[in-house]
Design an enzyme around this catalytic site. Structure first.
Site, PDB file in Angstrom:
ATOM      1  N   SER A   1      -8.441  21.998  29.970  1.00  0.00           N
ATOM      2  CA  SER A   1      -9.733  21.408  29.667  1.00  0.00           C
ATOM      3  C   SER A   1     -10.939  22.353  30.273  1.00  0.00           C
ATOM      4  O   SER A   1     -10.506  23.659  30.447  1.00  0.00           O
ATOM      5  CB  SER A   1     -10.001  19.990  30.386  1.00  0.00           C
ATOM      6  OG  SER A   1     -11.032  19.207  29.977  1.00  0.00           O
ATOM      7  N   ASN A   2     -12.152  21.937  30.463  1.00  0.00           N
ATOM      8  CA  ASN A   2     -13.002  22.818  30.864  1.00  0.00           C
ATOM      9  C   ASN A   2     -14.053  22.173  31.900  1.00  0.00           C
ATOM     10  O   ASN A   2     -14.102  20.643  32.069  1.00  0.00           O
ATOM     11  CB  ASN A   2     -13.759  23.323  29.769  1.00  0.00           C
ATOM     12  CG  ASN A   2     -14.562  22.228  28.736  1.00  0.00           C
ATOM     13  OD1 ASN A   2     -15.258  21.463  29.192  1.00  0.00           O
ATOM     14  ND2 ASN A   2     -13.918  22.231  27.459  1.00  0.00           N
ATOM     15  N   GLU A   3     -15.194  22.719  32.252  1.00  0.00           N
ATOM     16  CA  GLU A   3     -16.115  22.220  33.253  1.00  0.00           C
ATOM     17  C   GLU A   3     -16.999  21.263  32.866  1.00  0.00           C
ATOM     18  O   GLU A   3     -17.909  20.761  33.348  1.00  0.00           O
ATOM     19  CB  GLU A   3     -16.842  23.304  34.149  1.00  0.00           C
ATOM     20  CG  GLU A   3     -15.921  24.202  34.892  1.00  0.00           C
ATOM     21  CD  GLU A   3     -15.539  23.436  36.211  1.00  0.00           C
ATOM     22  OE1 GLU A   3     -16.189  22.581  36.522  1.00  0.00           O
ATOM     23  OE2 GLU A   3     -14.915  23.788  36.821  1.00  0.00           O
ATOM     24  N   SER A   4     -17.081  20.904  31.471  1.00  0.00           N
ATOM     25  CA  SER A   4     -18.247  20.094  31.067  1.00  0.00           C
ATOM     26  C   SER A   4     -18.313  18.809  31.773  1.00  0.00           C
ATOM     27  O   SER A   4     -17.165  18.066  31.799  1.00  0.00           O
ATOM     28  CB  SER A   4     -17.955  20.031  29.448  1.00  0.00           C
ATOM     29  OG  SER A   4     -18.884  18.879  29.090  1.00  0.00           O
TER      30      SER A   4
ATOM     31  N   ALA B   1     -17.845  19.974  24.763  1.00  0.00           N
ATOM     32  CA  ALA B   1     -17.281  21.282  24.915  1.00  0.00           C
ATOM     33  C   ALA B   1     -15.875  21.201  24.290  1.00  0.00           C
ATOM     34  O   ALA B   1     -15.078  20.522  25.346  1.00  0.00           O
ATOM     35  CB  ALA B   1     -17.374  21.514  26.410  1.00  0.00           C
TER      36      ALA B   1
END
Ligand code: CTP
Length: 220
Positions: free
Chosen positions: A34-37, A101
Site C-alpha cells: 500500500s502507500n502513505e495516502s 493513490a
C-alpha cells in the site's frame, strides 16, 4: 421555494464522483502492499462538493476518516475494486475527481495461506503485475464531462504532470509533492488541458478542495 423551483434545483444538482485514499493489494491474508495516502484531500473534495449542493459518491480505499455529511460512501480495498466502483458511479455522473493513490502494482497472486519462511533461503521474490489505470480508463469515455486527476511528483514535476494530463485524458491535473502526504496544508499547481496553470500555496486541503469543486469543464 415552489415545488417547480425545488424540482429545477434538484435537476441542476451535479453528480460528482470522488476517489480517495490508498488501495491495498494483498500478498496473503495478513500482508499487503500500500502507500502513505491518508485520504484527507479526497474527503475534503467530497465535503466541499456536498456543501455546494452536489450529489456526491465517495469511493474510499482503507482509511480511518469519517464520511462527510450528505456524502454516499463506497468502501473498496484494491485497485480492481476501485475501478469497478468508479466505472459504475461515473456512468451517471458529471464530474470525476481522482485523488486516490492507486497502487500501480499488485502481487500476481494472493496466497491463500500465510506466506511462511520455512524452507526458504535468505531472499524471496514477489512477482508483481500492473494494475489498471483507473483515471485513464474512465476518462476515455468521458465525453464533455469534467475529469480531474492528481499527480504526486517529487522534484519539479510540471513537465511530468503535463504529460500525465495528456496521456490520461483528464481536463485538469492537480500537481503536488510528497510533503502533502498526511499534512494539513499543501501547495498545488492546477494544470489545465487548455494550458492554464494556477498555483495555490500552503493552503489547507479544505481550501484547495473548495477551489477544485468550482472548476468548469474545458472545451475540447
Ligand atoms: N491513477 C489511477 N490508476 C492508477 C494509478 C494512478 O487512476 N493505477 C490516478 C491517480 O488517482 C491520480 C493520477 O492517476 O489521479 C496520477 O497518479 P500518479 O500516482 O501521480 O501517477 P501514475 O500514473 O501512478 O504514474 P507514476 O507513479 O509512474 O508517476
Amino acid at each position: 421555494m415552489t415545488a417547480r423551483g425545488r424540482r429545477g434545483a434538484a435537476a441542476r444538482r451535479r453528480r460528482v464522483v470522488v476517489t480517495a485514499g490508498p488501495t491495498r493489494e494483498y500478498v496473503d491474508p495478513v500482508r499487503y502492499l500500500s502507500n502513505e495516502s491518508s485520504g484527507r484531500m479526497g474527503f475534503e473534495v467530497a465535503r466541499a462538493a456536498a456543501e455546494r449542493g452536489d450529489h456526491v459518491v465517495l469511493i474510499a480505499g482503507p482509511v480511518e476518516l469519517a464520511t462527510p455529511p450528505g456524502v454516499t460512501r463506497v468502501d473498496v480495498v484494491n485497485a480492481r475494486d476501485m475501478l469497478r466502483a468508479t466505472r459504475e458511479a461515473f456512468r451517471t455522473a458529471d464530474v470525476l475527481v481522482m485523488t486516490a493513490a492507486v497502487a500501480d502494482w499488485r502481487p500476481r497472486r494472493k496466497r491463500r495461506g500465510k506466506w511462511r519462511k520455512e524452507g526458504g533461503g535468505e531472499s524471496a521474490t514477489l512477482e508483481l503485475v500492473r494494475n489498471p489505470d483507473i483515471l485513464a480508463e474512465v476518462a476515455r469515455r468521458k465525453g464533455d464531462r469534467l475529469v480531474i486527476g492528481f499527480a504526486l511528483e517529487t522534484g519539479d514535476g510540471v513537465a511530468r504532470a503535463t504529460r500525465k494530463l495528456e496521456r490520461k485524458g483528464a481536463d485538469y491535473v492537480v500537481l503536488n509533492d510528497e510533503s502533502a502526504l498526511g499534512a494539513d496544508r499543501t501547495t498545488v499547481d492546477i494544470l489545465g488541458r487548455d494550458g492554464s496553470r494556477r498555483r495555490l500555496e500552503r493552503r489547507t486541503k479544505r481550501a484547495v478542495a473548495r477551489v477544485l469543486v468550482r472548476l468548469k469543464p474545458l472545451r475540447a
